[in-house]
Design an enzyme around this catalytic site. Structure first.
Site, short mmCIF file in Angstrom:
data_model
loop_
_atom_site.label_atom_id
_atom_site.label_comp_id
_atom_site.label_asym_id
_atom_site.label_seq_id
_atom_site.Cartn_x
_atom_site.Cartn_y
_atom_site.Cartn_z
N CYS A 124 29.51 -17.53 18.52
CA CYS A 124 28.06 -17.05 17.01
C CYS A 124 28.74 -18.82 15.37
CB CYS A 124 29.82 -16.13 15.45
SG CYS A 124 29.69 -14.75 16.48
N HIS A 257 28.77 -18.26 8.54
CA HIS A 257 28.77 -17.42 9.58
C HIS A 257 28.09 -15.33 9.15
CE1 HIS A 257 27.75 -14.49 13.30
NE2 HIS A 257 29.65 -14.33 13.56
N ASN A 287 25.75 -8.56 12.25
CA ASN A 287 25.62 -9.75 12.74
C ASN A 287 25.50 -9.65 13.87
OD1 ASN A 287 27.75 -11.98 14.09
ND2 ASN A 287 29.46 -11.02 14.27
O1 UT7 Z 1 30.50 -12.87 15.17
C1 UT7 Z 1 32.10 -13.85 15.84
C2 UT7 Z 1 32.76 -12.63 14.13
N1 UT7 Z 1 33.35 -11.88 14.62
C3 UT7 Z 1 33.93 -11.66 13.18
O2 UT7 Z 1 34.20 -12.43 12.69
C4 UT7 Z 1 34.68 -9.93 13.38
C5 UT7 Z 1 36.25 -10.22 12.89
N2 UT7 Z 1 36.73 -9.07 12.63
C6 UT7 Z 1 36.57 -7.57 11.29
O3 UT7 Z 1 35.47 -8.41 11.11
C7 UT7 Z 1 37.30 -7.24 11.31
O4 UT7 Z 1 37.90 -6.36 12.09
C8 UT7 Z 1 36.35 -5.14 11.93
C9 UT7 Z 1 35.21 -5.10 10.81
C10 UT7 Z 1 35.63 -5.66 13.81
C11 UT7 Z 1 37.67 -3.92 11.84
O5 UT7 Z 1 37.78 -4.29 10.58
P1 UT7 Z 1 39.54 -4.04 10.00
O6 UT7 Z 1 39.39 -4.27 9.18
O7 UT7 Z 1 40.07 -4.96 10.79
O8 UT7 Z 1 39.68 -2.60 11.35
P2 UT7 Z 1 40.73 -2.24 12.37
O9 UT7 Z 1 39.55 -2.79 13.66
O10 UT7 Z 1 42.42 -2.59 11.85
O11 UT7 Z 1 40.54 -0.61 12.27
C12 UT7 Z 1 40.90 0.45 11.49
C13 UT7 Z 1 40.52 1.70 11.82
C14 UT7 Z 1 41.79 2.62 13.22
O12 UT7 Z 1 41.29 3.74 12.88
P3 UT7 Z 1 43.36 3.88 13.09
O13 UT7 Z 1 43.51 3.14 14.42
O14 UT7 Z 1 43.59 3.24 11.37
O15 UT7 Z 1 43.02 4.97 12.53
C15 UT7 Z 1 39.75 2.14 13.58
O16 UT7 Z 1 39.77 3.31 14.87
O17 UT7 Z 1 39.46 1.99 12.04
C16 UT7 Z 1 38.61 2.72 12.99
N3 UT7 Z 1 37.14 2.30 12.93
C17 UT7 Z 1 36.33 3.21 12.81
N4 UT7 Z 1 36.54 3.89 12.04
C18 UT7 Z 1 34.82 4.60 11.77
C19 UT7 Z 1 36.83 1.19 13.83
N5 UT7 Z 1 35.93 1.17 14.01
C20 UT7 Z 1 35.57 2.18 13.61
C21 UT7 Z 1 34.02 2.89 12.42
N6 UT7 Z 1 33.75 4.11 12.53
N7 UT7 Z 1 32.62 2.45 13.49
#
Ligand code: UT7
Length: 330
Positions: A124, A257, A287
């Site tokens: 990225c 990005h 993205n």
């Molecule tokens: O392009 C390269 C650079 N990439 C990035 O910059 C990505 C950076 N990371 C992010 O943008 C975020 O970390 C994400 C958008 C990927 C995830 O957001 P988050 O706020 O960090 O959520 P998390 O991974 O901590 O997940 C929170 C909850 C989890 O459930 P529990 O364990 O709290 O019950 C996940 O299982 O959200 C759940 N979850 C979803 N729920 C509904 C994860 N994906 C989904 C989904 N729909 N698609």
């Protein structure tokens, strides 16, 4: 143009982009995942990422096809024909083939032959890396007119059984024409990588003995990437401002990005930049990895927001772990 007396700089003289026609809303993703027994929601995706839509290519359409359209638009904006180009640098993590480079395939599609053409792989951060390389080659006198491109078909490497990643990414391409100039142009660049974090965002498969060994699909530890991203983007921004002897107050636009609106807004806030100076296309594009920065740049230029003479900060961050920034006068 450079005179024998004046210094040589590089300057963007045209921008272009391309999105494939198939647009998928969050509702489309919810339905697609539900068919696999996986739950997600528009609310979760919007709240956590800011993403509402993304675009996926049709079968048979490759990164070089999206790149060729983006380049034609950029050349038109610069008032140039493809035969003026003497360097093509393509940033991609989803090349058409293992080899030759997508840049070579693109060169042929543009109908020009003989100029240098190669790919840059920094996931990225790829476009920021590619622009830095092209800028250095122009300043060194190795090129006078470059096409610098970010092009991706991430839909091909998504695991649609992994809701934590498959709702985030989309396909697209963006391109700029970077030309030799007597005035800047690109003011400062700053690139970094930290290979200790290889595993937090990767496609770990490889080709051996005619087989794919390991997984050919994207895997990401989202929270780990998030945490690293918010820190390094501020550092890179401050590094280019310092190198160019400018301050935050000189910035007209931030084009980061486009991965997550929360990361983008956090960077803008740290730079004390009002949020209306933050160029955001993540809601509509998702993205698009190396394509995200040149896509957002082109959208903002064509909307008349970014104008000639504006000071613009481009920032990339992603797999590697890689990050970097380019500060420029547009
Ligand atoms: O392009 C390269 C650079 N990439 C990035 O910059 C990505 C950076 N990371 C992010 O943008 C975020 O970390 C994400 C958008 C990927 C995830 O957001 P988050 O706020 O960090 O959520 P998390 O991974 O901590 O997940 C929170 C909850 C989890 O459930 P529990 O364990 O709290 O019950 C996940 O299982 O959200 C759940 N979850 C979803 N729920 C509904 C994860 N994906 C989904 C989904 N729909 N698609």
């Amino acid at each position: 143009m450079t005179t024998s007396h004046g210094p040589r700089f590089s300057r963007i003289t045209g921008t272009g982009s391309c999105l494939p026609p198939r647009k998928l809303s969050n509702a489309d993703m919810v339905a697609m995942l539900a068919a696999r027994g996986i739950e997600t929601s528009d609310e979760w995706i919007v709240e956590r990422t800011g993403i509402r839509n993304r675009y996926f290519v049709a079968d048979g359409c490759n990164s070089s096809d999206l790149a060729a359209t983006a380049c034609r638009h950029a050349l038109e904006a610069a008032g140039l024909k493809a035969d003026a180009v003497d360097l093509i640098v393509v940033a991609t993590s989803t090349p058409d083939m293992v080899f030759p480079s997508t840049a070579s395939i693109l060169q042929n599609k543009l109908g020009v032959h003989g100029c240098a053409a190669f790919d840059v792989q920094a996931v990225c951060s790829g476009f920021v890396y590619a622009l830095t390389v092209a800028d250095a080659m122009i300043k060194a006198g190795s090129a006078r007119c470059a096409l610098v491109v970010g092009a991706e078909v991430f839909s091909r490497i998504l695991n649609f059984d992994d809701r934590t990643t498959c709702v985030l990414f989309g396909d697209g391409a963006g391109a700029v024409v970077l030309q030799e100039s007597a005035v800047p142009g690109i003011l400062a660049t700053d690139l970094h990588a930290d290979g200790r974090h290889v595993g937090i965002l990767c496609v770990p498969g490889s080709v051996a003995g005619g087989q794919v060994t390991g997984s050919p699909l994207l895997t990401m530890d989202g929270p780990a990437v998030f945490k690293l991203a918010v820190g390094v983007l501020e550092d890179a921004a401050r590094a280019v401002l310092k190198k160019a002897e400018r301050t935050e107050a000189d910035l007209d636009w931030l084009v980061p990005h486009q991965a997550n609106i929360r990361i983008m807004q956090s960077t803008a806030r740290k730079l004390r930049l009002p949020l209306d100076k933050l160029i955001s296309t993540v809601d509509d594009h998702g993205n698009t990895s190396a394509a995200s920065v040149p896509l957002a740049l082109d959208v903002a230029v064509r909307q008349g927001r970014i104008q000639r003479g504006d000071t613009v900060l481009l920032e990339g961050v992603g797999g590697g772990f890689t990050w970097g920034a380019v500060l420029l006068d547009f």
